[in-house]
Design a protein around this motif. Structure first.
Motif, PDB file in Angstrom:
ATOM      1  N   ARG A   3       4.102  18.681  -7.633  1.00  0.00           N
ATOM      2  CA  ARG A   3       4.611  19.572  -8.687  1.00  0.00           C
ATOM      3  C   ARG A   3       5.213  20.798  -8.021  1.00  0.00           C
ATOM      4  NH1 ARG A   3       1.289  20.475 -14.011  1.00  0.00           N
ATOM      5  NH2 ARG A   3       2.089  18.375 -14.143  1.00  0.00           N
ATOM      6  N   PHE A   5       8.057  24.352  -8.172  1.00  0.00           N
ATOM      7  CA  PHE A   5       8.860  25.343  -8.875  1.00  0.00           C
ATOM      8  C   PHE A   5       9.384  26.336  -7.857  1.00  0.00           C
ATOM      9  CE2 PHE A   5       4.600  27.126  -8.899  1.00  0.00           C
ATOM     10  CZ  PHE A   5       4.774  28.484  -8.674  1.00  0.00           C
ATOM     11  N   ALA A   7      10.523  30.424  -7.160  1.00  0.00           N
ATOM     12  CA  ALA A   7      10.142  31.729  -7.695  1.00  0.00           C
ATOM     13  C   ALA A   7      10.438  32.841  -6.699  1.00  0.00           C
ATOM     14  CB  ALA A   7       8.649  31.737  -8.033  1.00  0.00           C
ATOM     15  N   THR A  39       9.134  33.074 -11.937  1.00  0.00           N
ATOM     16  CA  THR A  39       9.682  31.718 -11.844  1.00  0.00           C
ATOM     17  C   THR A  39      11.196  31.744 -12.036  1.00  0.00           C
ATOM     18  OG1 THR A  39       7.634  30.762 -12.695  1.00  0.00           O
ATOM     19  CG2 THR A  39       9.620  29.384 -12.816  1.00  0.00           C
ATOM     20  N   ARG A  41      12.950  28.483 -11.451  1.00  0.00           N
ATOM     21  CA  ARG A  41      13.186  27.137 -12.012  1.00  0.00           C
ATOM     22  C   ARG A  41      11.920  26.311 -11.872  1.00  0.00           C
ATOM     23  NH1 ARG A  41      14.128  22.148 -13.540  1.00  0.00           N
ATOM     24  NH2 ARG A  41      16.252  21.525 -13.981  1.00  0.00           N
ATOM     25  N   PHE A  42      11.350  25.886 -12.993  1.00  0.00           N
ATOM     26  CA  PHE A  42      10.253  24.926 -12.961  1.00  0.00           C
ATOM     27  C   PHE A  42      10.875  23.567 -12.710  1.00  0.00           C
ATOM     28  CE2 PHE A  42       7.400  21.838 -14.958  1.00  0.00           C
ATOM     29  CZ  PHE A  42       6.267  22.085 -14.182  1.00  0.00           C
ATOM     30  N   GLY A  44       8.802  20.615 -11.772  1.00  0.00           N
ATOM     31  CA  GLY A  44       7.893  19.600 -12.291  1.00  0.00           C
ATOM     32  C   GLY A  44       7.434  18.638 -11.219  1.00  0.00           C
ATOM     33  N   GLU A 113      17.161  22.286 -17.566  1.00  0.00           N
ATOM     34  CA  GLU A 113      16.104  23.064 -18.211  1.00  0.00           C
ATOM     35  C   GLU A 113      16.565  23.371 -19.623  1.00  0.00           C
ATOM     36  OE1 GLU A 113      13.135  24.463 -19.458  1.00  0.00           O
ATOM     37  OE2 GLU A 113      12.781  24.466 -17.299  1.00  0.00           O
ATOM     38  N   GLY A 165      -1.893  25.692 -13.259  1.00  0.00           N
ATOM     39  CA  GLY A 165      -1.249  25.485 -11.987  1.00  0.00           C
ATOM     40  C   GLY A 165      -1.857  26.021 -10.723  1.00  0.00           C
ATOM     41  N   TYR A 168      -1.223  28.421  -6.073  1.00  0.00           N
ATOM     42  CA  TYR A 168       0.092  27.947  -5.670  1.00  0.00           C
ATOM     43  C   TYR A 168       0.218  28.015  -4.151  1.00  0.00           C
ATOM     44  CZ  TYR A 168       0.842  28.884 -10.596  1.00  0.00           C
ATOM     45  OH  TYR A 168       0.716  28.907 -11.950  1.00  0.00           O
TER      46      TYR A 168
END
Length: 188
Positions: A3, A5, A7, A39, A41-42, A44, A113, A165, A168
């Protein structure tokens, strides 16, 4: 599967100000200081081979240093708030950088998105906080501001699956930190 993202990391001075927000709301699950971020872009859950393509696409995104300003607080979820955030003032450099992330992910083959970009720093998850308490908290802290800070890079993070989450892991920073050649492969 991993997973991912992208940031902007929060520097210590701003993180300290955000940490001062993290009190006074029963039922809030406060985000660890080291996990505070903005963030871009998430991404996934993706297969490892797609992660390599993502890394290559992100490495091509130019980053010119720009200032970031944190101001105000709010929530996501409306009548049933699920997250408390500190706002990030939108700027043209931030909008451009986020747009480049979106374009890069589309080139890799990810779906667009669908949510509008709303820059923020999530400071708490609100699974058990009463909506009226959240409203009072926001009213009491709506003048929040932190010193401006300059960013000149972004980070690709991985997260564990599930809700919330964290913790990180910073997988890579762009532009890549300069390391002596003998340390790049972990052999030094």
């Amino acid at each position: 599967m991993i997973r991912l993202f992208t940031a902007l990391e929060i520097p210590d001075e701003a993180a300290e100000k955000l940490a001062r927000l993290q009190q006074g709301l029963e039922g809030a699950r406060w985000i660890e200081r080291g996990d505070l971020h903005i963030t871009l872009r998430f991404i996934g859950d993706v297969a490892e081979n797609i992660a390599s393509d993502i890394d290559a696409a992100l490495a091509e995104i130019p980053v010119a240093p720009f200032e970031v300003e944190l101001e105000g607080v709010g929530e996501f979820g409306g009548a049933r708030p699920n997250a408390l955030w500190a706002g990030v003032r939108m700027s043209e450099p931030l909008r451009v950088l986020q747009g480049r992330h979106e374009s890069a992910m589309r080139r890799v083959g990810l779906k667009p998105e669908t949510r509008k970009f709303h820059p923020h720093v999530t400071v708490a998850r609100l699974g058990r906080a009463a909506p009226e308490d959240v409203g009072r908290y926001i009213a009491a802290n709506n003048l929040f501001a932190a010193p401006r800070f300059t960013v000149g890079r972004f980070t690709l993070f991985s997260a564990r699956g599930g809700t919330g989450g964290g913790p990180y892991v910073a997988e890579r920073r762009y532009p890549e930190d300069e390391w002596p050649e003998n340390l790049r492969d972990g052999d030094g």
